[in-house]
Motif scaffolding. Structure first.
Motif, short mmCIF file in Angstrom:
data_model
loop_
_atom_site.label_atom_id
_atom_site.label_comp_id
_atom_site.label_asym_id
_atom_site.label_seq_id
_atom_site.Cartn_x
_atom_site.Cartn_y
_atom_site.Cartn_z
N PHE A 10 104.51 56.45 79.68
CA PHE A 10 103.97 57.68 80.52
C PHE A 10 104.01 58.71 79.69
O PHE A 10 103.03 59.64 79.74
CB PHE A 10 105.01 57.83 81.88
N GLN A 13 100.85 58.24 77.87
CA GLN A 13 99.68 58.50 78.89
C GLN A 13 99.54 60.00 78.99
O GLN A 13 98.40 60.53 78.98
CB GLN A 13 99.69 57.93 80.11
N PHE A 57 101.78 62.63 85.26
CA PHE A 57 102.61 62.01 84.38
C PHE A 57 103.91 62.73 84.13
O PHE A 57 104.89 62.30 84.04
CB PHE A 57 101.82 61.17 83.30
N HIS A 60 106.24 63.35 87.13
CA HIS A 60 106.68 61.80 87.64
C HIS A 60 108.00 61.80 86.75
O HIS A 60 109.05 61.07 86.96
CB HIS A 60 105.76 60.50 87.47
N LEU A 104 99.27 50.15 81.84
CA LEU A 104 100.75 50.79 82.68
C LEU A 104 101.11 50.01 83.90
O LEU A 104 102.30 49.70 84.15
CB LEU A 104 100.52 52.14 82.87
N ALA A 116 106.98 53.45 90.03
CA ALA A 116 105.78 53.50 89.10
C ALA A 116 104.57 52.88 89.65
O ALA A 116 103.36 53.43 89.39
CB ALA A 116 106.27 52.92 87.62
N LEU A 120 101.21 54.94 90.11
CA LEU A 120 99.94 54.53 89.53
C LEU A 120 98.89 54.10 90.32
O LEU A 120 97.51 53.88 89.74
CB LEU A 120 100.21 52.92 88.48
#
Ligand code: FEO
Length: 174
Positions: A10, A13, A57, A60, A104, A116, A120
């Motif tokens: 993450f 990302q 992200f 999270h 991911l 997650a 996502l």
């Protein structure tokens, strides 16, 4: 709590989404130099959206007790032939981002990280929308061709796009 593998992925990302914003800012500048302020505006809005993706992200990771580790952002390219060339590059870039999101999701499923997976899902849908939006604009650009009047009209249409912040992306816990 987020595990180390997901946390690392993450964090990568966050970098990728921020790079997308850089890329679209660079494209925005190029389009303004091409005297296409409407397309330049469209790209500014796109860059803002990418930053909200990075923030999603970021949040999270934080909300699941992980550590955010920001890394250097690569410089984006600067030269494109014309507006169609710009959008062909966006298409390629967004297909790449879709593959990152899919990777991911694969990792979240392997790690049995249900939070997650849920998180996502928003990105899976978002990528379908982004790819479709770019495909649509490329179609319009093909119809417009080199006719300057058509391109001018299209540029005016692109000027209408406004940034709408997603309600959850900017949430910061107090
Ligand atoms: Fe954040 Fe354009 O994908």
């Amino acid at each position: 709590m987020i595990n180390e593998k997901m946390e690392k992925a993450f964090n990568r990302q966050i970098n990728a989404e921020t790079y997308s914003a850089y890329l679209y800012w660079s494209m925005s500048a190029a389009l303004e130099y091409m005297n296409l302020p409407g397309f330049a505006n469209w790209m500014q809005v796109q860059a803002q959206e990418e930053m909200t993706h990075a923030v999603k992200f970021f949040r999270h990771i934080m909300e699941r007790g992980g550590r955010v580790a920001l890394t250097a952002i690569d410089g984006p390219p600067t030269g494109w032939k014309d507006v169609e060339d710009v959008f062909k590059n966006i298409q390629k870039h967004e297909e790449h981002v879709t593959s990152l999101i899919n990777d991911l999701m694969d990792l979240a499923l392997t790690e049995k990280d249900h939070a997650a997976v849920m998180f996502l899902q928003w990105f899976v849908t978002e990528q379908v929308e982004e790819e479709y939006m770019v495909h649509e604009i490329l179609g319009k650009l093909k119809v417009a061709g080199t006719a300057s009047a058509a391109l001018y009209m299209l540029d005016r249409e692109m000027a209408q796009r406004v940034f709408v912040p997603p309600t959850t992306a900017q949430k910061v816990q107090g």
